[in-house]
Design a protein around this motif. Structure first.
Motif, short mmCIF file in Angstrom:
data_model
loop_
_atom_site.label_atom_id
_atom_site.label_comp_id
_atom_site.label_asym_id
_atom_site.label_seq_id
_atom_site.Cartn_x
_atom_site.Cartn_y
_atom_site.Cartn_z
N ILE B 20 15.89 67.90 61.29
CA ILE B 20 16.67 66.94 61.00
C ILE B 20 18.31 67.33 60.18
O ILE B 20 18.92 66.75 60.25
CB ILE B 20 15.63 66.56 59.42
CG1 ILE B 20 14.57 66.35 59.66
CG2 ILE B 20 16.57 65.34 58.51
CD1 ILE B 20 13.98 66.05 58.76
N ALA B 68 22.72 65.12 52.96
CA ALA B 68 22.78 64.01 53.83
C ALA B 68 24.24 64.38 54.96
O ALA B 68 24.00 63.20 55.18
CB ALA B 68 23.75 63.38 52.60
N THR B 71 22.57 65.09 58.14
CA THR B 71 21.55 63.45 58.48
C THR B 71 22.03 62.42 59.30
O THR B 71 22.49 61.85 60.18
CB THR B 71 20.68 63.05 57.22
OG1 THR B 71 20.22 65.05 57.12
CG2 THR B 71 20.14 62.28 58.38
N LEU B 72 23.77 62.02 58.10
CA LEU B 72 24.40 60.94 58.80
C LEU B 72 25.66 61.37 59.81
O LEU B 72 25.86 60.54 59.98
CB LEU B 72 25.17 60.98 57.11
CG LEU B 72 23.96 59.86 56.55
CD1 LEU B 72 24.34 59.80 55.50
CD2 LEU B 72 23.30 58.75 56.74
N GLY B 73 25.80 62.94 59.72
CA GLY B 73 26.60 63.55 61.22
C GLY B 73 28.38 62.36 60.41
O GLY B 73 29.29 62.67 60.80
N ILE B 74 28.55 63.26 59.12
CA ILE B 74 29.83 63.12 58.52
C ILE B 74 29.83 64.01 57.87
O ILE B 74 29.06 65.16 57.34
CB ILE B 74 29.75 61.90 57.43
CG1 ILE B 74 28.33 61.73 56.43
CG2 ILE B 74 29.59 60.48 58.05
CD1 ILE B 74 28.87 60.50 55.63
N GLN B 84 24.26 60.10 48.06
CA GLN B 84 23.58 59.90 48.87
C GLN B 84 22.41 61.41 48.39
O GLN B 84 22.03 61.67 48.97
CB GLN B 84 23.63 60.80 50.26
CG GLN B 84 24.27 58.90 50.25
CD GLN B 84 24.11 58.17 50.92
OE1 GLN B 84 23.14 58.15 50.43
NE2 GLN B 84 24.26 56.89 51.75
N ASP B 87 18.83 61.06 47.52
CA ASP B 87 18.31 59.80 48.41
C ASP B 87 18.08 61.09 49.86
O ASP B 87 16.79 60.91 49.97
CB ASP B 87 19.03 59.53 48.73
CG ASP B 87 18.36 57.91 49.98
OD1 ASP B 87 19.41 57.42 50.71
OD2 ASP B 87 17.37 58.55 50.28
N ALA B 88 18.96 62.34 50.44
CA ALA B 88 18.61 63.18 50.71
C ALA B 88 17.49 64.23 50.61
O ALA B 88 16.72 63.95 51.47
CB ALA B 88 19.71 64.00 51.56
N GLU B 91 13.88 61.77 50.25
CA GLU B 91 13.67 61.47 52.38
C GLU B 91 13.01 62.94 52.81
O GLU B 91 12.36 62.85 53.84
CB GLU B 91 15.28 60.87 53.22
CG GLU B 91 14.41 60.53 54.92
CD GLU B 91 13.29 60.04 54.81
OE1 GLU B 91 12.76 59.00 53.74
OE2 GLU B 91 13.15 59.19 55.76
N ASN B 94 9.59 63.28 52.04
CA ASN B 94 8.54 62.40 51.73
C ASN B 94 8.60 62.64 53.56
O ASN B 94 6.99 62.62 54.08
CB ASN B 94 9.54 61.12 52.12
CG ASN B 94 8.66 59.98 52.17
OD1 ASN B 94 7.38 60.20 52.25
ND2 ASN B 94 9.48 58.41 52.36
N VAL B 95 9.19 63.52 54.57
CA VAL B 95 9.23 63.95 55.59
C VAL B 95 8.21 65.40 56.45
O VAL B 95 7.43 65.24 56.68
CB VAL B 95 10.45 64.12 56.52
CG1 VAL B 95 9.99 64.82 57.42
CG2 VAL B 95 11.05 63.17 56.82
N VAL B 115 6.10 57.96 45.88
CA VAL B 115 7.99 57.59 45.70
C VAL B 115 8.61 58.94 45.54
O VAL B 115 7.68 59.23 44.38
CB VAL B 115 8.49 56.15 45.91
CG1 VAL B 115 9.60 56.77 46.14
CG2 VAL B 115 7.76 55.03 46.42
N PRO B 116 8.89 60.02 46.42
CA PRO B 116 9.00 60.89 45.47
C PRO B 116 9.95 60.76 44.02
O PRO B 116 11.42 59.93 44.25
CB PRO B 116 10.64 61.90 46.38
CG PRO B 116 10.18 61.17 48.15
CD PRO B 116 9.25 59.88 47.87
#
Lengths: 134, 154
Positions: B20, B68, B71-74, B84, B87-88, B91, B94-95, B115-116
């Motif tokens: 990821i 983050a 994952t987003l490529g920034i 983020q 959130d990262a 997620e 979660n995975v 939900v985490p």
């Protein structure tokens, strides 16, 4: 013609990644809509024309499962294909969702190619059904 | 603590992080306290099904931003990353949880995941977790990572 796509996931990162993958899938897109939970997703479905829904399962406020059940009860699933995209891997769960009308299931983590192939399969299947019915 | 489950969790975490976020991870026996001189976040996800339990992930907040960004490529300097990190982490948890459950219990059973929940930790809480033998200590691209698995009745 471009498709309107709805992405329902409580993670903004997941929404972004799914959206980017869809754009890489080389299918005509008109607009991508985003929702953070099933309730927001249903609201967008009420207000906008949507061709395909991508939905997570595990979300606050309203889960993807409840959203799918509401869509099924309202007959929305007859016209709008739903693709579940989730971390869960239970085949029992997948079959339960498909019995409610879910078209396909993508497990996280996914590759952009998986998104592309799934959305193409679903949309192509829909086009063939539409041609057969004419 | 079931060592087989812990080993599975380690493998799942390592693979997920690599796939990821393109970050590489290894288990370590110890790390100096100085490595923990930064803000840490703790994420917890619970699962309910044939067995009930939870997975806890403790990582530096800066690593959350890196997650983050990768994952987003920034770039991590992108202002969009600031909000983020949590959130990262959520997620990723979660995975990891989904992958661990199918690895440990197969694809038959149905589990409901929460939900985490993410919160900041005090330095002392982090050091206590680090020194707790029930926790797994890892190094991910020079970042200390602490994992804990709890399964009822195991």
């Amino acid at each position: 013609m471009g498709y309107n796509i709805l992405i329902v996931d409580d993670s903004s990162i997941a929404r972004s990644v799914i959206g980017k993958s869809i754009k890489l899938a080389d299918i005509p897109i008109n607009e991508i809509f985003y929702a953070a939970n099933g309730q927001e997703g249903l609201q967008i479905l009420d207000e906008s024309w949507i061709d395909v829904v991508f939905a997570d399962i595990n979300m606050p406020v309203m889960s993807g499962i409840e959203m799918v059940e509401r869509m099924s009860d309202n007959g929305v699933m007859d016209n709008i294909p739903v693709i579940i995209i989730s971390t869960e891997g239970s085949e029992t769960r997948i079959e339960q969702l498909k019995s409610k009308g879910v078209r396909s299931y993508i497990r996280k983590p996914f590759t952009p190619e998986r998104i592309r192939d799934t959305i193409n399969d679903v949309l192509l299947c829909d086009e063939e059904e539409e041609e057969d019915s004419q | 603590m079931n060592q087989e489950n812990l080993a599975m969790l380690e493998t799942v975490f390592t693979n997920c992080l690599e796939n990821i976020a393109f970050m590489f991870c290894e288990k370590v026996e110890a790390m100096d306290d100085e490595a923990f001189d930064t803000d840490f976040a703790r994420g917890t996800i619970s699962f309910n099904g044939p067995v009930n339990g939870s997975i806890t992930l403790i990582i530096p907040r800066d690593m959350g931003k890196e997650l983050a960004a990768n994952t987003l490529g920034i770039e991590t300097s992108d202002p969009a990353i600031l909000d983020q990190a949590d959130d990262a982490i959520g997620e990723l948890l979660n995975v990891i949880c989904g992958q661990f459950l199918t690895t440990a219990k197969g694809t038959g059973p149905v589990f409901d995941l929460t939900v985490p929940k993410i919160r900041l930790m005090t330095r002392q809480d982090v050091l206590d977790a680090k020194n707790d033998p029930e926790h797994l200590l890892l190094r991910a691209d020079d970042n200390p990572v602490i994992l804990k698995l709890e399964i009822e009745n195991e």
